[in-house]
Design an enzyme around this catalytic site. Structure first.
Site, PDB file in Angstrom:
ATOM      1  N   ARG A   1       0.787  -1.225   0.000  1.00 48.15           N
ATOM      2  CA  ARG A   1       0.000   0.000   0.000  1.00 48.15           C
ATOM      3  C   ARG A   1       0.825   1.284   0.000  1.00 48.15           C
ATOM      4  O   ARG A   1       0.570   2.204  -0.780  1.00 48.15           O
ATOM      5  CB  ARG A   1      -0.923   0.053   1.228  1.00 48.15           C
ATOM      6  N   THR A   2       1.807   1.340   0.906  1.00 44.58           N
ATOM      7  CA  THR A   2       2.544   2.600   1.056  1.00 44.58           C
ATOM      8  C   THR A   2       3.347   2.878  -0.212  1.00 44.58           C
ATOM      9  O   THR A   2       3.400   4.016  -0.691  1.00 44.58           O
ATOM     10  CB  THR A   2       3.462   2.537   2.295  1.00 44.58           C
TER      11      THR A   2
ATOM     12  N   HIS B 237       5.155   6.063  11.392  1.00 43.31           N
ATOM     13  CA  HIS B 237       4.632   5.896  10.031  1.00 43.31           C
ATOM     14  C   HIS B 237       3.722   7.115   9.793  1.00 43.31           C
ATOM     15  O   HIS B 237       2.503   6.990   9.764  1.00 43.31           O
ATOM     16  CB  HIS B 237       3.859   4.578   9.943  1.00 43.31           C
TER      17      HIS B 237
ATOM     18  N   ARG C 121      11.275   3.917   3.120  1.00 46.13           N
ATOM     19  CA  ARG C 121      10.860   3.014   4.206  1.00 46.13           C
ATOM     20  C   ARG C 121      12.075   2.190   4.608  1.00 46.13           C
ATOM     21  O   ARG C 121      12.820   1.724   3.748  1.00 46.13           O
ATOM     22  CB  ARG C 121       9.747   2.091   3.735  1.00 46.13           C
TER      23      ARG C 121
ATOM     24  N   LYS D 232      27.032  -3.965  -2.320  1.00 50.09           N
ATOM     25  CA  LYS D 232      28.503  -3.997  -2.498  1.00 50.09           C
ATOM     26  C   LYS D 232      29.206  -3.272  -1.350  1.00 50.09           C
ATOM     27  O   LYS D 232      30.397  -3.027  -1.412  1.00 50.09           O
ATOM     28  CB  LYS D 232      28.865  -3.339  -3.836  1.00 50.09           C
TER      29      LYS D 232
HETATM   30  N1   CP Z   1      -0.197   0.095   5.925  1.00 47.90           N
HETATM   31  C1   CP Z   1       0.986  -0.206   5.357  1.00 47.90           C
HETATM   32  O1   CP Z   1       2.032   0.377   5.672  1.00 47.90           O
HETATM   33  O2   CP Z   1       0.901  -1.177   4.397  1.00 47.90           O
HETATM   34  P1   CP Z   1       2.108  -1.702   3.513  1.00 47.90           P
HETATM   35  O3   CP Z   1       3.098  -2.352   4.451  1.00 47.90           O
HETATM   36  O4   CP Z   1       1.498  -2.659   2.541  1.00 47.90           O
HETATM   37  O5   CP Z   1       2.744  -0.524   2.843  1.00 47.90           O
END
Ligand code: CP
Length: 358
Positions: A89-90, A172, A139, A118
């Site tokens: 999703r993110t 998040h 992320r 590397k």
């Molecule tokens: N809610 C969320 O962060 O989903 P993903 O891990 O699929 O990005």
């Protein structure tokens, strides 16, 4: 105005999140973040501005002419999606948000496919990305990495904004934005979010979405937060300390049925066993009482809502999916719109979109 170029990393990293926020601002007085790293950067006026911008973008995008206008807005920008942790999703909603705004994208979805494999440092990797792109959406399993990279880039010859798309067990912030956007839309014309009771259930210890959303909810008046979890996975003391400091009503419980009866919104979360220090440790925790199913659905208020950041396992039964109070699918789509709003605002295009003729 506080600037990241005027403070060393050691000093900056030692500040509280509230103290760090001014260093991450886009420019004096406009209230917007340049780097989006944690939920503490967002106050209520800013949340309302971003939600209004997200609404505007979704409306403009309905017509072909409007969609083509939006695609022209940031057609001169490129964004890098740097995801060294799995995501559906993110990743995809940020990608779709960039596409709505005409931003060209590149991606690394596994550090094993980049020169980190590397032995290149993360700092050098980020500097490399900044040579080719105008924003990095990242992320990482590493808590605080997005902050460090924001400091590095701001002190480089090519400073570009960083959006934290999930860092460690900690934050998040863009998920929390879409959660707030979903709550605001769910309670629109029903009295709003103020005065509501939000119940969090599941793995509250390691769920970064809970930590970020709990903080964002403190921007609303008299919202009670209830944390329902097995004792091994209860919300951590630092979250409670923030609620106490801000005078927010809260409750710690292990009774989901009682929580659902009283709740306006129930926010379910998955057991985050990827963080287990010993393989299989989470499986030994009794979690059967922390699942939302047909019985809980009967207890939920008629205008209550069920939320989940997703992905889910079995903590929400699929029989709930078609209930009009199930908001988790809408939450996902809301993520695309609010992330488009955040990206447009970060690049300084809030007014261009709000005031356009579409
Ligand atoms: N809610 C969320 O962060 O989903 P993903 O891990 O699929 O990005």
């Amino acid at each position: 105005m506080a600037k990241l170029t005027e403070i060393g990393w050691e000093e900056f990293s030692g500040l509280s999140l509230d103290e760090k926020s001014p260093y991450l601002a886009r420019c004096e007085g406009d209230g917007l973040p340049y780097h989006t790293l944690f939920a503490q950067q967002f106050d209520r006026p800013l949340l309302e501005r971003l939600c209004a911008l997200a609404n505007r973008i979704r409306f403009i995008n309905k017509s072909k002419e409007g969609a083509l206008y939006l695609k022209s807005v940031l057609a001169h920008k490129r964004a890098m999606l740097y995801f060294s942790q799995p995501s559906s999703r993110t990743f995809l909603s940020h990608l779709a948000a960039c596409q709505i705004l005409g931003i060209t994208t590149g991606s690394v979805r596994d550090a094993a496919t980049s020169s980190e494999f590397k032995g290149e440092s993360k700092e050098d990797s980020i500097r490399t990305f900044s040579s080719y792109f105008d924003m990095i959406i990242m992320r990482s399993p590493e808590q605080g990495l997005a902050e460090k990279m924001a400091w590095e880039l701001s002190n480089s010859d090519r400073p570009i904004p960083i959006l934290n798309a999930g860092s460690g067990k900690d934050q998040h912030p863009t998920q929390a934005l879409l959660d707030i956007y979903t709550l605001i839309r769910s309670f629109e014309n029903k009295g709003g979010v103020d005065g509501r009771m939000v119940v969090f259930c599941g793995d509250l210890l390691r769920g970064r979405t809970v930590r970020s959303l709990s903080y964002l909810l403190t921007n609303f008046n008299d919202v009670k937060q209830v944390f329902i979890a097995p004792k091994e996975l209860q919300v951590s003391d630092d979250v409670i300390a923030i609620l106490k400091k801000k005078g927010v009503r809260y409750e710690i419980s292990d009774d989901l049925k009682a929580g659902v009866k009283a709740a306006d919104a129930v926010y379910m979360t998955r057991i985050q066993d990827e963080w287990d220090s010993t393989k299989g440790a989470s499986a030994k925790i009794e979690t059967s009482h922390f699942k939302f199913g047909a019985e809980e659905l009967k207890l939920l208020k008629p205008d209550g809502c069920i939320m989940h950041p997703l992905p889910r396992r079995d903590e929400i039964a699929t029989c709930c999916d078609r209930d009009p109070r199930a908001m988790y699918w809408r939450q996902m789509r809301n993520g695309m719109w609010i992330r488009a709003a955040l990206i447009a605002a970060t690049f300084g295009y809030e007014r261009a979109i709000m005031d356009c003729g579409y």
